[in-house]
Design a protein around this motif. Structure first.
Motif, PDB file in Angstrom:
ATOM      1  N   THR A 132      -5.281  -1.539  -6.118  1.00  0.00           N
ATOM      2  CA  THR A 132      -5.569  -0.848  -4.858  1.00  0.00           C
ATOM      3  C   THR A 132      -5.086  -1.720  -3.720  1.00  0.00           C
ATOM      4  OG1 THR A 132      -7.477   0.284  -5.809  1.00  0.00           O
ATOM      5  CG2 THR A 132      -7.366   0.147  -3.408  1.00  0.00           C
ATOM      6  N   ARG A 177       3.659   1.425  -3.034  1.00  0.00           N
ATOM      7  CA  ARG A 177       3.569   2.614  -3.888  1.00  0.00           C
ATOM      8  C   ARG A 177       4.689   2.623  -4.925  1.00  0.00           C
ATOM      9  NH1 ARG A 177       3.040   8.404  -1.110  1.00  0.00           N
ATOM     10  NH2 ARG A 177       5.116   7.890  -0.308  1.00  0.00           N
ATOM     11  N   ARG A 189      -1.957   1.867  -5.887  1.00  0.00           N
ATOM     12  CA  ARG A 189      -2.660   2.936  -5.177  1.00  0.00           C
ATOM     13  C   ARG A 189      -2.853   2.453  -3.742  1.00  0.00           C
ATOM     14  NH1 ARG A 189      -5.799   2.319  -9.789  1.00  0.00           N
ATOM     15  NH2 ARG A 189      -7.446   1.359  -8.556  1.00  0.00           N
ATOM     16  N   GLN A 240      -4.023   7.683   0.989  1.00  0.00           N
ATOM     17  CA  GLN A 240      -5.424   7.824   1.378  1.00  0.00           C
ATOM     18  C   GLN A 240      -5.638   7.071   2.675  1.00  0.00           C
ATOM     19  OE1 GLN A 240      -8.232   6.270  -1.476  1.00  0.00           O
ATOM     20  NE2 GLN A 240      -9.965   7.378  -0.593  1.00  0.00           N
TER      21      GLN A 240
END
Length: 419
Positions: free
Chosen positions: A206, A224, A229, A249
């Motif tokens: 992440t 990415r 993520r 996100q």
């Protein structure tokens, strides 16, 4: 020769590496040849505060070839390449810099560089521009160039307070710089710096990017692409919406802090990762900054929270906290792509430094009369740089024919032709 560097015997190694960079900078090479023929800087003095890399050496070589007397200091103590300093010093450029110099020496080198009494200051972070303004009015400086977001912010602040004494061109803001160097160059060098410092596996991690400007866009894109993520943190609604539309996100830093494995700031703003966020982060989280100044991660708060600090790899420090968790800091919180890697590749810096070289010639025209303000790169310079790059890549463009040129200025043709 005047210089204060680590070791002049490193010059041969520096020359070899500079030659490799120059091989990938065809636009700047063409401009250098033009300068050598025309000598636009004869009798002019230029002081520069830049990241001293092989690509920067190619830029200064072009100015020197055009007749300029040049003095150089570092814009960051940890991005200086000592062999490049040696090669530049041997070529006749006054260099005052060495890798990992302390802040006292850094300031001393700024002063030595400004002792040239320059006509133009070329900056990355605005330390020279600000130092000139800290001094009396007796300077010979007639213009400045600023390369990066943080420096443009400082120059604009001087202008807003009506303190700016000379025109400054914001090279950072021109399309051939921000669309390419900021996005693709910073995206690549930031990931490169993280991997060199840590050798971690990005796929599945992440990855939190603070700031979705052109640098942040590039970092998010590359992360990415490596399988991470990606979470984006933003304060600007339009940029945040763009990140959402790109499939990222978007969270506040408070929401992202407990989730991230890697945090990279690219905002040009102070205190982006604060003590509150540090307290929320998971064990093993890695913190880094891709902005110019080491103000985006609150390193002082991190040191306060730590019971011990250890440099466990080059450019990677371990902070053991009193709650038993461990956090890791890249490159002392300085811009990781310059410190732990080698900055943006020569092929993309070819554009940025061509903008700077041509903007320097523009600003030092004898008859130019610009009041103190922050200016964009003239559009014809930006367009010429793009055209030269395409030519170097062997790419040809379509052109408008006479009928199409006429249509640009016509109103009669539409869904129904006017009678």
């Amino acid at each position: 020769m005047s210089y204060d560097i680590r070791d002049i015997t490193l010059a041969e190694r520096g020359r070899q590496r500079i030659a490799w960079a120059a091989r990938h900078m065809p636009v700047l090479n063409q401009i250098k040849d033009e300068f050598a023929r025309e000598q636009p800087f004869q009798g002019r003095r230029i002081a520069a505060s830049l990241h001293i890399t092989t690509e920067t050496a190619a830029l200064l070589s072009a100015l020197h070839a055009g007749g300029a007397e040049v003095a150089l200091c570092a814009s960051n103590p940890l991005s200086t390449q000592d062999d490049v300093c040696a090669a530049l010093a041997e070529s006749g450029i006054a260099v005052y810099a060495c890798y990992s110099e302390d802040l006292t020496t850094y300031q001393q080198h700024i002063e030595q560089t400004l002792a040239l009494d320059p006509h133009l200051v070329m900056d990355d972070g605005a330390d020279l521009i600000v130092e000139v303004h800290n001094r009396s009015q007796g300077s010979s400086v007639v213009a400045g160039i600023e390369e990066t977001t943080s420096g443009v912010t400082r120059a604009r602040a001087l202008a807003e307070q009506k303190l700016l004494r000379f025109p400054v061109i914001a090279v950072n803001d021109t399309p051939t710089k921000r669309f390419f160097d900021n996005r693709y160059g910073t995206g690549q060098n930031t990931i490169d710096g993280i991997l060199r410092a840590t050798n971690i596996f990005l796929a599945g991690a992440t990855f939190v990017v603070a700031g979705y400007g052109w640098c942040g866009r590039g970092i998010a894109l590359r992360a990415r692409g490596m399988g991470a993520r990606v979470i984006v943190c933003e304060i600007n609604a339009t940029r945040a919406l763009e990140a959402v539309m790109e499939g990222f996100q978007v969270l506040s830093m408070t929401e992202a802090a407990p989730l991230g494995d890697i945090f990279i700031t690219a905002t040009g703003m102070s205190g982006v990762i604060s003590e509150q966020h540090l307290r929320q982060m998971k064990d093993g989280a890695i913190l880094g900054n891709s902005g110019h100044f080491d103000i985006e991660v609150d390193v002082a708060a991190l040191r306060k929270l730590a019971t011990s600090t250890t440099e466990i790899r080059d450019h990677l420090s371990e902070f053991r906290l009193s709650n038993g968790r461990t956090l890791y800091l890249l490159a002392e919180g300085r811009l990781v792509g310059q410190v732990a890697a080698e900055a943006s590749p020569a092929a993309v810096m070819d554009l940025s430094f061509a903008d700077q070289a041509l903007s320097t010639r523009y600003l030092l025209q004898p008859d130019l009369q610009l009041p103190p303000a922050v200016y964009d790169v003239p559009p014809d310079i930006d367009e010429r740089v793009a055209q030269l790059k395409l030519q170097a890549l062997g790419i040809k463009l379509d052109t408008l024919n006479e009928s199409q040129l006429a249509y640009q200025h016509a109103w009669q043709l539409g869904t129904v032709a006017a009678s």
